[in-house]
Enzyme design. Structure first.
Site, PDB file in Angstrom:
ATOM      1  CE1 TYR A 277      12.477  28.485  56.823  1.00 41.22           C
ATOM      2  CE2 TYR A 277      10.297  29.190  57.102  1.00 41.22           C
ATOM      3  CZ  TYR A 277      11.283  28.362  57.538  1.00 41.22           C
ATOM      4  OH  TYR A 277      11.151  28.221  58.611  1.00 41.22           O
TER       5      TYR A 277
ATOM      6  CE  LYS B 109      22.953  31.730  67.179  1.00 50.98           C
ATOM      7  NZ  LYS B 109      23.015  31.304  68.519  1.00 50.98           N
TER       8      LYS B 109
ATOM      9  CG  ASP C 226      20.900  30.768  71.467  1.00 48.32           C
ATOM     10  OD1 ASP C 226      20.620  32.254  71.372  1.00 48.32           O
ATOM     11  OD2 ASP C 226      22.158  30.553  71.548  1.00 48.32           O
TER      12      ASP C 226
ATOM     13  CG  ASP D 137       8.105  28.104  60.599  1.00 49.89           C
ATOM     14  OD1 ASP D 137       6.990  27.962  60.954  1.00 49.89           O
ATOM     15  OD2 ASP D 137       8.435  27.307  59.637  1.00 49.89           O
TER      16      ASP D 137
ATOM     17  CG  ASP E  49       4.173  25.964  65.111  1.00 51.08           C
ATOM     18  OD1 ASP E  49       3.394  26.829  64.554  1.00 51.08           O
ATOM     19  OD2 ASP E  49       4.185  24.779  64.563  1.00 51.08           O
TER      20      ASP E  49
END
Ligand code: NAD
Length: 356
Positions: A135, A190, A222, A246, A250
């Site tokens: 980001y 990851k 994942d 992020d 959520d």
């Protein structure tokens, strides 16, 4: 203790008003000062994060933030949009650790989209690194593709990167926080595909040497997404990077049924923090007196616990929230048949009464 109250836009003033009422009912002598932020900042001073607001946030011991954003500002240039205020505050205050608890009160188990037995009693904490990763990494932009089958075409690109110190400090936050809870940390990465996250895994493992009383497991993102929906209660503290955090936070938020129940904290290296509900300014219900103020009231409790060293007062607020839910009081977002429907003010008043 000085608290900056930045209410913002939409339902922001309604919900922070209830949290202020609850703070005032604790019998402590907090100094509270308000300032305009977001669309309100732009309307009054021409900028979503006016200099006086930033100065107040810097001078305060903690910031209680409502929400920013209003569709009427959607056509402003990006730098002047209300949402830039929260990004600016994170950057200027060095708020690198975002703590988002996902707690499902037994009374609200029916509000989740998952089966009650999977989520009832859920109490996990997601710690998201907030100021690094893809980001913020540079270079980024749109350029001419230099190689491969699409050479010469336009391509968009970003840069994923994490410095050792950035990983170390968020890992310390995770282990220290886990010590005060279930003593288990799941670091999500990851590492099987990304160099950045192999490095992340190595550094988290090395920081763990200092916290042998805390259990550490590594999990690919994942798999973590799948486990969050399959068996969320197996987690205690999850720590991860900005982008994975992020998305996962959520997903975790929705396990609990309503975004109107979820507080959050964003902390700097000295535990100074900005506390806000996880939701936005909800322009669709602004001014109607129906917004759920509990996420903001619970954010104030987190503020007492993490920045103001008042854990007993935080417990009092959290217990008062449990009590009003047990009484059957519900704002429309968490309403179920047989419960008592209340508005924003009534919910705030009920929490104040339950404190006593
Ligand atoms: P939102 O979170 O504001 O609303 C999503 C849905 O949830 C709406 O139906 C809303 O009515 C409902 N909702 C949200 N909070 C609620 C509460 N306390 N009680 C009851 N219902 C509630 O998200 P959105 O609609 O995508 O965005 C609206 C504005 O908020 C946009 O301008 C967006 O940029 C901004 N936003 C700000 C923040 C922030 O200030 N940190 C975060 C997210 C979105």
């Amino acid at each position: 203790m000085k608290i900056a109250i930045l209410s913002g836009d939409g339902i922001g003033p309604e919900i922070t008003g209830q949290a202020v009422k609850v703070l005032n009912a604790l019998g402590e002598s907090f100094e509270m000062e308000t300032a305009d932020v977001g669309g309100a900042g732009y309307a009054a001073h021409g900028h979503p994060l006016p200099p006086a607001t930033l100065a107040l946030a810097k001078a305060a011991d903690a910031v209680l933030f409502g929400a920013v954003g209003d569709f009427k500002y959607d056509n402003l240039e990006r730098a002047l949009r209300p949402e830039q205020a929260i990004l600016g505050l994170r950057r200027e205050l060095g708020l690198f650790a975002n703590l988002r608890p996902a707690i499902l009160y037994p009374e609200l188990a029916g509000a989740s989209t998952l089966k009650p037995e999977v989520v009832a009693g859920l109490d996990i904490l997601i710690i998201r690194e907030l100021t690094g990763d893809i980001y913020f990494g540079k270079p980024r932009g749109v350029r001419e593709c230099p190689d491969g089958p699409f050479k010469g075409q336009r391509e968009g690109f970003d840069t994923m990167r994490y410095a050792e110190g950035e990983i170390r400090r968020i890992a310390h936050v995770a282990f220290q926080t886990a010590r005060k809870r279930g003593k288990r940390v799941t670091s999500v990465d990851k590492a099987n595909v990304l160099e950045t996250f192999q490095f992340w895994r190595d550094i988290v493992t090395s920081v763990h040497q200092e916290y042998q009383d805390v259990e550490l497991e590594h999990m690919y993102v994942d798999n973590a997404a799948m486990q969050l929906v399959r068996a969320p209660k197996k987690f205690d503290v999850i720590v991860t990077g900005n982008m994975f955090g992020d998305i996962l936070s959520d997903a975790a938020a929705m396990l609990t049924g309503s975004i109107g129940m979820l507080p959050s904290a964003s902390l700097d290296a000295n535990n100074k923090g900005l506390y806000e509900p996880s939701h936005g300014s909800a322009p669709d219900i602004a001014g109607k007196g129906v917004a759920n103020p509990l996420a903001t009231i619970l954010s104030a409790a987190m503020m007492l616990r993490y920045s103001l060293d008042r854990a007993e007062q935080a417990d009092r607020i959290e217990n008062a929230v449990k009590a009003v839910l047990a009484q059957g009081l519900r704002t429309p977002d968490i309403f179920e048949e047989g419960m008592t429907r209340v508005g924003t003010e009534q919910m705030g008043d009920a929490v104040v009464r339950a404190l006593a």
